[in-house]
Design a protein around this motif. Structure first.
Motif, mmCIF file in Angstrom:
data_model
loop_
_atom_site.group_PDB
_atom_site.id
_atom_site.type_symbol
_atom_site.label_atom_id
_atom_site.label_comp_id
_atom_site.label_asym_id
_atom_site.label_seq_id
_atom_site.Cartn_x
_atom_site.Cartn_y
_atom_site.Cartn_z
ATOM 1 N N THR A 139 0.789 -1.229 0.000
ATOM 2 C CA THR A 139 0.000 0.000 0.000
ATOM 3 C C THR A 139 0.825 1.284 0.000
ATOM 4 O OG1 THR A 139 -1.828 -1.157 1.051
ATOM 5 C CG2 THR A 139 -1.884 1.239 1.121
ATOM 6 N N PRO A 140 1.856 1.438 0.830
ATOM 7 C CA PRO A 140 2.629 2.691 0.751
ATOM 8 C C PRO A 140 3.213 2.952 -0.633
ATOM 9 C CG PRO A 140 3.126 1.526 2.778
ATOM 10 C CD PRO A 140 2.331 0.571 1.932
ATOM 11 N N GLY A 141 3.570 1.905 -1.347
ATOM 12 C CA GLY A 141 4.075 2.077 -2.707
ATOM 13 C C GLY A 141 3.011 2.607 -3.646
ATOM 14 N N HIS A 142 1.787 2.105 -3.523
ATOM 15 C CA HIS A 142 0.698 2.616 -4.350
ATOM 16 C C HIS A 142 0.361 4.061 -3.977
ATOM 17 C CE1 HIS A 142 0.097 -1.303 -6.047
ATOM 18 N NE2 HIS A 142 -0.265 -1.850 -4.903
ATOM 19 N N ALA A 143 0.523 4.384 -2.706
ATOM 20 C CA ALA A 143 0.188 5.731 -2.230
ATOM 21 C C ALA A 143 1.228 6.766 -2.631
ATOM 22 C CB ALA A 143 0.027 5.716 -0.711
ATOM 23 N N TYR A 179 6.803 3.804 11.484
ATOM 24 C CA TYR A 179 8.216 4.168 11.372
ATOM 25 C C TYR A 179 8.483 5.266 10.335
ATOM 26 C CZ TYR A 179 8.941 -0.068 14.106
ATOM 27 O OH TYR A 179 8.890 -1.022 15.095
ATOM 28 N N GLY A 180 7.446 5.951 9.889
ATOM 29 C CA GLY A 180 7.630 7.041 8.936
ATOM 30 C C GLY A 180 7.784 6.593 7.502
ATOM 31 N N ILE A 181 7.207 5.437 7.167
ATOM 32 C CA ILE A 181 7.374 4.880 5.819
ATOM 33 C C ILE A 181 6.777 5.805 4.756
ATOM 34 C CG2 ILE A 181 6.984 2.876 4.347
ATOM 35 C CD1 ILE A 181 8.737 2.427 6.907
#
Length: 259
Positions: A32-36, A61-63
């Motif tokens: 999900t963070p990659g898509h975001a 952790y601030g990803i």
């Protein structure tokens, strides 16, 4: 608390550094963070003077801040934190390494980043390596924002969430808007197994329009058949079609953008 029907990964958020987080989630292809990343970057680029602060809710952790403000991908972060070299380091040595790692990748258009989370160790690490300008250990579901947080939020122009909506209700967002003093855009990636209706209603009550993306993105693989069965049953009950998504082995998320 992990939502009913999902495997708990709570332990990985209480560690002194992110290695356990990436080691635990890597086998399940957490994405999900990659898509975001491109979505959050595009929205941050629209922020005007005096509103150049991004607030990441449930930041761990601030990803998200790492991906927003640095030339790095999620796949590269997985490789970075699960490498044999990383495994040899103490937390202090890893933090020293990470300060350099992120400093040389810092983007010229980086925004001020504030993080909110209930995990003090995760926040402390994100602050120590420069991923967050400020971190606030607070549970806004049960606690009103303190004066320090209220003061910090004045310049907020965007609120981001990738994994937190399953743990939150409208109370958190109402308290944030009260603290900020006015509504701001909220970009949230929401699991299809979660009902976002109450939060959407709250955001709309502040004059925002919630846009629900037509497409979805995989979040992670299921940990076992029971988790998949529960997810398929839940999205079906919500009137969604699990074919090619949950039925194919992945939780899926959808972007809800309020502005």
């Amino acid at each position: 608390m992990t939502p009913v029907g999902m495997t708990s990964f709570d332990d990985v958020y209480a560690l002194p550094d992110p290695r356990g987080y990436f080691t635990a989630l890597g086998p399940y292809e957490y994405q999900t963070p990659g898509h975001a990343q491109p979505v959050f970057r595009a929205l941050a680029a629209e922020l005007g003077p005096g509103r150049r602060t991004v607030l990441d809710v449930c930041c761990s952790y601030g990803i998200n801040s790492a991906l927003l403000n640095h030339d790095v991908t999620l796949d590269e972060l997985f490789a970075h934190y699960t490498s044999a070299r990383a495994a040899e380091l103490t937390t202090a040595e890893l933090a020293d390494r990470d300060r350099d790692f992120y400093a040389v990748r810092r983007r010229p258009d980086a925004t001020r980043a504030i993080g909110i989370d209930v995990s003090r160790p995760a926040l402390d690490y994100a602050l120590a390596v420069g991923l967050l300008d400020e971190g606030h250990c607070v549970d806004l579901e049960h606690t009103e924002p303190e004066e320090r947080l209220r003061g910090s939020l004045a310049g907020t122009g965007l609120i981001t969430v990738t994994g937190g909506t399953s743990f939150l209700t409208e109370r958190t967002f109402a308290r944030l808007f009260t603290a900020i003093g006015h509504p701001v855009p909220v970009a949230a990636f929401v699991l299809r197994t979660h009902d976002y209706g109450a939060i959407s209603g709250c955001l709309e009550s502040y004059g925002l329009t919630v846009e629900r993306a037509a497409t979805t993105q995989p979040q992670r693989r299921f940990t076992d058949p029971r988790e998949q069965e529960r997810a398929v049953a839940t999205v079906t009950a919500f009137g969604e079609d699990p074919a090619g998504k949950e039925s194919a082995g992945y939780f899926h998320t959808r972007l809800h953008l309020a502005r």
